[in-house]
Enzyme design. Structure first.
Site, PDB file in Angstrom:
ATOM      1  N   PRO A  30       0.792  -1.142   0.013  1.00 57.59           N
ATOM      2  CA  PRO A  30      -0.104   0.051   0.073  1.00 57.59           C
ATOM      3  C   PRO A  30       0.913   1.357  -0.030  1.00 57.59           C
ATOM      4  O   PRO A  30       1.790   1.402   0.951  1.00 57.59           O
ATOM      5  CB  PRO A  30      -0.598  -0.129   1.232  1.00 57.59           C
ATOM      6  CG  PRO A  30       0.031  -0.978   2.140  1.00 57.59           C
ATOM      7  CD  PRO A  30       0.825  -1.838   1.215  1.00 57.59           C
ATOM      8  N   LEU A  31       0.592   2.247  -0.869  1.00 54.97           N
ATOM      9  CA  LEU A  31       1.070   3.628  -1.002  1.00 54.97           C
ATOM     10  C   LEU A  31       0.534   4.546  -1.072  1.00 54.97           C
ATOM     11  O   LEU A  31      -0.080   4.844  -2.255  1.00 54.97           O
ATOM     12  CB  LEU A  31       2.300   3.405  -2.123  1.00 54.97           C
ATOM     13  CG  LEU A  31       3.486   2.519  -1.913  1.00 54.97           C
ATOM     14  CD1 LEU A  31       4.192   2.296  -3.319  1.00 54.97           C
ATOM     15  CD2 LEU A  31       4.593   2.874  -1.042  1.00 54.97           C
ATOM     16  N   CYS A 114       2.545   3.151  10.198  1.00 47.68           N
ATOM     17  CA  CYS A 114       2.416   4.563   9.466  1.00 47.68           C
ATOM     18  C   CYS A 114       3.328   5.515  10.431  1.00 47.68           C
ATOM     19  O   CYS A 114       2.826   5.543  11.567  1.00 47.68           O
ATOM     20  CB  CYS A 114       1.308   5.190   8.892  1.00 47.68           C
ATOM     21  SG  CYS A 114       1.374   6.700   8.400  1.00 47.68           S
ATOM     22  N   GLY A 215      10.885  -3.424   2.745  1.00 50.21           N
ATOM     23  CA  GLY A 215      11.968  -2.474   3.066  1.00 50.21           C
ATOM     24  C   GLY A 215      13.131  -2.824   2.185  1.00 50.21           C
ATOM     25  O   GLY A 215      13.840  -3.926   2.274  1.00 50.21           O
ATOM     26  N   ASP A 216      13.420  -1.592   1.366  1.00 55.33           N
ATOM     27  CA  ASP A 216      14.723  -1.781   0.423  1.00 55.33           C
ATOM     28  C   ASP A 216      14.651  -2.766  -0.547  1.00 55.33           C
ATOM     29  O   ASP A 216      15.599  -3.266  -0.894  1.00 55.33           O
ATOM     30  CB  ASP A 216      16.056  -1.938   1.451  1.00 55.33           C
ATOM     31  CG  ASP A 216      16.167  -0.544   2.196  1.00 55.33           C
ATOM     32  OD1 ASP A 216      15.437   0.536   1.790  1.00 55.33           O
ATOM     33  OD2 ASP A 216      16.998  -0.778   2.972  1.00 55.33           O
ATOM     34  N   SER A 238       7.706  -1.650  -2.408  1.00 56.03           N
ATOM     35  CA  SER A 238       7.261  -0.244  -2.223  1.00 56.03           C
ATOM     36  C   SER A 238       7.845   0.665  -2.942  1.00 56.03           C
ATOM     37  O   SER A 238       7.243   0.933  -4.232  1.00 56.03           O
ATOM     38  CB  SER A 238       7.328  -0.022  -0.559  1.00 56.03           C
ATOM     39  OG  SER A 238       6.757  -1.156   0.049  1.00 56.03           O
TER      40      SER A 238
HETATM   41  C1  LIG Z   1       4.697   7.686  -0.564  1.00 50.92           C
HETATM   42  C2  LIG Z   1       4.656   6.526   0.379  1.00 50.92           C
HETATM   43  C3  LIG Z   1       3.410   6.141   0.897  1.00 50.92           C
HETATM   44  C4  LIG Z   1       3.218   5.247   1.824  1.00 50.92           C
HETATM   45  N1  LIG Z   1       1.774   4.740   2.124  1.00 50.92           N
HETATM   46  C5  LIG Z   1       1.477   3.744   2.920  1.00 50.92           C
HETATM   47  C6  LIG Z   1       0.442   3.133   3.329  1.00 50.92           C
HETATM   48  O1  LIG Z   1      -0.715   3.910   2.667  1.00 50.92           O
HETATM   49  N2  LIG Z   1       0.115   1.962   4.053  1.00 50.92           N
HETATM   50  C7  LIG Z   1       1.369   1.369   4.499  1.00 50.92           C
HETATM   51  O2  LIG Z   1       1.029   0.300   5.314  1.00 50.92           O
HETATM   52  N3  LIG Z   1       2.627   2.013   4.172  1.00 50.92           N
HETATM   53  C8  LIG Z   1       2.681   2.949   3.454  1.00 50.92           C
HETATM   54  N4  LIG Z   1       3.980   3.138   3.057  1.00 50.92           N
HETATM   55  C9  LIG Z   1       5.460   2.421   3.377  1.00 50.92           C
HETATM   56  C10 LIG Z   1       5.325   1.330   2.243  1.00 50.92           C
HETATM   57  O3  LIG Z   1       4.662   0.580   2.026  1.00 50.92           O
HETATM   58  C11 LIG Z   1       6.800   0.594   2.796  1.00 50.92           C
HETATM   59  O4  LIG Z   1       6.305  -0.007   4.098  1.00 50.92           O
HETATM   60  C12 LIG Z   1       8.134   1.434   3.057  1.00 50.92           C
HETATM   61  O5  LIG Z   1       8.032   2.472   2.024  1.00 50.92           O
HETATM   62  C13 LIG Z   1       9.152   0.676   2.982  1.00 50.92           C
HETATM   63  O6  LIG Z   1       9.513  -0.166   1.845  1.00 50.92           O
HETATM   64  P1  LIG Z   1      10.737   0.552   0.839  1.00 50.92           P
HETATM   65  O7  LIG Z   1      12.012   0.953   1.869  1.00 50.92           O
HETATM   66  O8  LIG Z   1      10.671  -0.665  -0.240  1.00 50.92           O
HETATM   67  O9  LIG Z   1      10.087   1.789   0.355  1.00 50.92           O
HETATM   68  C14 LIG Z   1       4.332   4.337   2.133  1.00 50.92           C
HETATM   69  C15 LIG Z   1       5.516   4.737   1.742  1.00 50.92           C
HETATM   70  C16 LIG Z   1       5.367   5.826   0.956  1.00 50.92           C
HETATM   71  C17 LIG Z   1       7.324   6.203   0.316  1.00 50.92           C
END
Ligand SMILES: Cc1cc2nc3c(=O)[nH]c(=O)nc-3n(C[C@H](O)[C@H](O)[C@H](O)COP(=O)(O)O)c2cc1C
Length: 337
Positions: A30-31, A114, A215-216, A238
């Site tokens: 989810p983003l 979050c 994450g990453d 993500s």
């Molecule tokens: C722009 C943005 C929006 C996000 N929105 C959510 C969300 O709505 N719900 C959630 O559980 N995590 C949200 N996250 C967190 C990501 O799902 C993820 O846990 C986090 O970015 C770590 O993964 P990564 O290092 O691959 O980016 C968001 C992250 C970003 C950058």
């Protein structure tokens, strides 16, 4: 068999989330502000059987406004899909979960990760890591309210001094969560520093329900490293998908076949940006164009002139203008081939 092949063979079977079977071990996270219906449709094209997530939905807003927010608008052909909810009140979350199931959600995910102040100061998101009693009540209430599996997405702890991932995850599982996604950062880290996969490994070793590493994970290689280190049951992509809706499909393909798909070049990425812009315009109108600016900029990277193009794309205010800029850049790239 080498380590990689052993790991791949371990992950050939479907991901079982309670009663729900998913034929892929790679999930799209989810983003908020990103994973709307349009983005999910693009990801789905390359990852036809992977699990998608909506942007997080406020259970309190749903309760007070008494209408369904746009982010809960999902199509029947989008499945498998999870609707992610946030708040800290078990009754609001239970009520929202019932509506989410009516909308077609295959699972309900509770956001306990979050880091944003606006959410944590009201007791939601990652602040639940500091209030496990409420987190337990939430999972129990939502499990009682719906018959689909309830899952939790969280972080490894509030801060370095308060890492409680293993205990918290065990409490969520005991309360009824059927899967746990763990982002390997603390709340204090926000989105900075590295994800600490070693904590995901510890949680995986301590839990019987599926554990998804997050994450990453930005490429096939990082996905494999993470899976080898954590022994997780799957991974969630993500930020690596921003401007790159191919990622979930690429990793899924490698896990299933052992073969790497050819990486899309700049032309293919800009063609995808063009399509993304048009789809956002069709779905959201002028608001969609404003939202498309950041997406187009994310697609425009790793080629000569990308920075200048990004600068222009960030100011686009019509579909025609966006398409013109992208078409020109595509033509130039094709000429230089
Ligand atoms: C722009 C943005 C929006 C996000 N929105 C959510 C969300 O709505 N719900 C959630 O559980 N995590 C949200 N996250 C967190 C990501 O799902 C993820 O846990 C986090 O970015 C770590 O993964 P990564 O290092 O691959 O980016 C968001 C992250 C970003 C950058």
């Amino acid at each position: 068999m080498d380590q990689l092949e052993l790991m791949r063979s371990r992950l050939q079977s479907p991901l079982q989330i309670g009663s729900v079977t998913i034929n892929s071990r790679v999930l799209q996270s989810p983003l908020s502000g990103v994973t709307d219906k349009v983005f999910r449709r693009l990801v789905r094209r390359y990852a036809p059987v992977s699990m998608m997530y909506t942007e997080m939905v406020s259970a309190a807003e749903m309760h007070h406004l008494r209408r369904l927010p746009e982010v809960m608008d999902i199509d029947p052909d989008e499945r498998p899909i999870s609707i992610q909810l946030f708040d800290c009140r078990p009754d609001f979350l239970a009520e929202a979960a019932r509506k989410a199931v009516d909308q077609g959600a295959d699972t309900i995910d509770i956001n306990m990760g979050c880091p944003v102040n606006k959410i944590t100061k009201n007791g939601g998101g990652s602040s639940l890591l500091r209030d496990p009693a409420t987190a337990i009540q939430i999972v129990e209430a939502v499990c009682q309210a719906v018959s689909v599996p309830v899952t939790v997405k969280t972080r490894i702890g509030w801060s370095d001094e308060a890492i409680n991932a293993v205990e918290f995850a065990q409490q969520m599982a005991a309360a009824g969560a059927q899967m746990l996604t763990l982002h390997g950062r603390t709340r204090a880290q926000g989105y900075t520093g590295s994800a600490r996969w070693e904590w995901i490994a510890k949680v995986k070793a301590a839990l019987d329900i599926p554990v998804i590493a997050n994450g990453d994970i930005v490429s096939v290689d990082s996905a494999l490293r993470c899976l080898l280190q954590t022994q997780a049951d799957g991974i969630m992509c993500s930020r690596g998908t921003l401007g790159y809706p191919f990622l979930v499909g690429e990793i899924d393909h490698f896990l299933k076949t052992g073969q790497r798909l050819p990486a899309p070049g700049p032309v293919e990425r800009l063609q995808c940006a063009r399509e993304h812009l048009i789809m956002l315009w069709e779905y959201k109108g002028v608001r969609g164009i404003r939202q498309a600016r950041k997406h187009m900029a994310w697609y425009a990277k790793d080629f000569l002139g990308a920075a200048e193009l990004r600068d222009q794309l960030c100011r686009v205010d019509s579909v025609a203008q966006g398409c013109y800029l992208l078409d020109e850049a595509i033509a130039q790239l094709q000429d230089s081939l």
